[in-house]
Design an enzyme around this catalytic site. Sequence first.
Site, PDB file in Angstrom:
ATOM      1  N   ARG B 255       0.770  -0.755   0.446  1.00 23.29           N
ATOM      2  CA  ARG B 255       0.287  -0.048   0.749  1.00 23.29           C
ATOM      3  C   ARG B 255       0.565   0.947  -0.410  1.00 23.29           C
ATOM      4  O   ARG B 255       1.170   1.856   1.499  1.00 23.29           O
ATOM      5  CB  ARG B 255      -0.782   0.125   1.856  1.00 23.29           C
ATOM      6  CG  ARG B 255      -1.844   0.605   1.280  1.00 23.29           C
ATOM      7  CD  ARG B 255      -2.511   1.089   2.312  1.00 23.29           C
ATOM      8  NE  ARG B 255      -2.185   2.046   3.936  1.00 23.29           N
ATOM      9  CZ  ARG B 255      -2.341   1.456   5.025  1.00 23.29           C
ATOM     10  NH1 ARG B 255      -2.863   1.047   5.228  1.00 23.29           N
ATOM     11  NH2 ARG B 255      -1.236   2.387   5.785  1.00 23.29           N
ATOM     12  N   HIS B 259      -3.435   4.598   4.472  1.00 27.18           N
ATOM     13  CA  HIS B 259      -5.304   3.683   4.425  1.00 27.18           C
ATOM     14  C   HIS B 259      -5.985   4.775   3.789  1.00 27.18           C
ATOM     15  O   HIS B 259      -6.439   3.704   2.451  1.00 27.18           O
ATOM     16  CB  HIS B 259      -5.235   3.358   5.805  1.00 27.18           C
ATOM     17  CG  HIS B 259      -6.634   2.703   5.828  1.00 27.18           C
ATOM     18  ND1 HIS B 259      -7.399   1.596   6.004  1.00 27.18           N
ATOM     19  CD2 HIS B 259      -7.568   3.609   6.253  1.00 27.18           C
ATOM     20  CE1 HIS B 259      -8.024   1.461   5.178  1.00 27.18           C
ATOM     21  NE2 HIS B 259      -8.565   2.088   5.831  1.00 27.18           N
ATOM     22  N   TYR B 268       3.361   4.860  11.631  1.00 27.15           N
ATOM     23  CA  TYR B 268       3.256   3.647  12.110  1.00 27.15           C
ATOM     24  C   TYR B 268       4.041   2.359  10.622  1.00 27.15           C
ATOM     25  O   TYR B 268       4.693   1.881  10.964  1.00 27.15           O
ATOM     26  CB  TYR B 268       2.519   3.163  12.080  1.00 27.15           C
ATOM     27  CG  TYR B 268       1.597   3.114  11.668  1.00 27.15           C
ATOM     28  CD1 TYR B 268       1.196   2.242   9.847  1.00 27.15           C
ATOM     29  CD2 TYR B 268       0.290   4.506  11.408  1.00 27.15           C
ATOM     30  CE1 TYR B 268       0.345   2.470   8.726  1.00 27.15           C
ATOM     31  CE2 TYR B 268      -0.693   4.279  10.333  1.00 27.15           C
ATOM     32  CZ  TYR B 268      -0.556   3.550   9.365  1.00 27.15           C
ATOM     33  OH  TYR B 268      -1.445   3.739   7.832  1.00 27.15           O
TER      34      TYR B 268
END
Lengths: 324, 359
Positions: B255, B259, B268
Amino acid sequence: MKITMAQALNQALAQEMARDERYVLLGEDVGPDGGVFRVTDGLIQKFGPERVIDTPLAESGLIGVSIGMAAFGLRPIAEIQFLGFIYPAFNQILSHVARLRNRTRGRYPVPMVIRTPYGAGVRALEHHSESTEALFCQLPGLTVVVPSTPYDAKGLLIASLRSEDPVIFLEPSRLYRGEKQDVPEEPYEVPLRAARTVREGTDVTVIGWGAMVPVMEKAADEAAGRGVSAEILDLRTLSPMDREAVLASVRKTGRAVVVHEAPKTCGLGAEISALISENALLSLRAPVARVTAPDITIPLPKAEDDYYVNPARVLAGILKTMEF
Amino acid sequence: MGLELTTKAPMLQILDEEGQVRPGAEPALAPAELRRIYEIMVLARTADAKALKLQRQGRMGTYASSLGHEACQIGTAFPLRPEDYFFPYFRDLGAYLTLGYPLADYYHYWMGNEAGLRTPDGLNLFALAIPVASQIPHAVGAALAAKLRKKTGAAVCTFGDGATSEGDFHEGLNFAGVFRTANVFVCYNNQWAISTPRSRQTASETIAQKAGAYGFPGVQVDGNDVLAVIASVREALDRARAGGGPTLIEAVTYRMGHHTTSDDATRYRTEEEVKAWEPRDPLRRLRIYLRSRGLSDEASEKGVLDAATNAVEKAVAEAESRPPATVDDLFAYTYKNMPPALAEQRTGLKEALKAEAGR
């Protein structure tokens, strides 16, 4: 011919499945076993294992698979073995079954019937006796149906099967083998969204559904002995509700008692009470009374009778309303 | 005798990271098909970048970017036939475009309108699912319905690596295995479910190997290699249509974006990790390959990009020109026949809106 509710439901399934091959029955133990209450007895012999499908033990999968079937040409009839086990599928029901018509602007409606036994009074194990119908009435798009007699069970199930909207059909397990009734052999529909006046009366309207209806009838008999004429209304479809029937009766009698075997708080009785106060306040001669289970977890069989709404409690509710 | 885990098969790859075809792995795709795949990839990337821009300008709602997933999405959808079914999840722009879904509709939905989710008639594309993994049993139901109705279509379902932890993944694949349905399950393993890494989803060495427990094959493919994804999905579809049952395909990708536009992935994961995936870019890889085959050059690539940019601008204009849902629209699709109480509420809302507008 006099038959039980379980037999009436079986007849409805057999006749509709014979009429239209898009109907496919699926669930746990619905095949050779005929369902734990025998509602699907003999159907696998009539329609074969392609249309009477024993599934893996997986409620969310069962409802999810039914959604895909309904969206692409079939009319699934999903049996959840007990209402107490439906909750893994609640996401599928809330997020998809109830709202697919809306979120796809009519492209993928999912006409399907979810049948499941519910309610107390059969001395069952834990998780087999709850009455959580109100949870489903909170979901726009879903039709919630509860029969209280063999005649209605057959006609309401046929109407549910023919509905273009998804239906959750709650079968009171206490009434499966209750009083037998003359049920016509030929298929017929009992209309959805229409309450039934079980008996007419002039002093008070007693509103309920499912296994509470015979309890309400007993209470009304006793009330009659004390000079109180109770009208009994069986809602039959809990959502969307036949509001006009409720209001017409209450406007006539001026009093209302709502009866349910579910806990009191946020039960459907609260909704009905609000409906009456919003629309028929000036007809009321007493506050709307609720006769319900207390807000506790339903006890195991040894204490079940203490918990369960009985005719004496309904009668007390009626008399309290009369004496206001 | 010892206890051993099932072993991992090598990951299928046709185009390596430099766009070179592995010996003997030349794909069975006509030049026109290869050009078409490239065009959709460029369109998907351009449309995705535009959606992010629109979101920052306040013209698009929260948006889940597809950046980096183009090979997974387009490779999965490309081999479908009109009689097949597609069950997407919320990050599937490339699949939508491959299947011919109007980009204006896709934008319209992400701008906050249900009408954009109405699949055009004749296209078996189910509405994308937001509750993670909940679409997997639906795909199994469609395949089971096709089987009972003696139809030939297969049902393809996509989801991310996070979905494999959900109960519906297990229940859906288990049903599929038991009933031997014509399903192809494609997991876009992009390594992250919001902030939760793949390692926190499962201790299984691969996601593909989970298929073994359901009694059907699982295969791991390079999810940034569109030719490998197409080859594996095509093989799985052929098997499904021939009655050979379901397949699980794990397309390994990354990815590249956050998100959604509401997420900040720098909280993160490291920049180095993201950078490490840049050379594996699916679009770059196909571009090198097409050039090496003489199927494209700088001029034709510019033509493709210009066409995509035009198509995107047109779709944005069209989506933005559409009116939002009316009060009637909001109520019309709850039931087939509207209950009187709902009609009353509709009237009430209209009156309330009128009064509010007059204030």
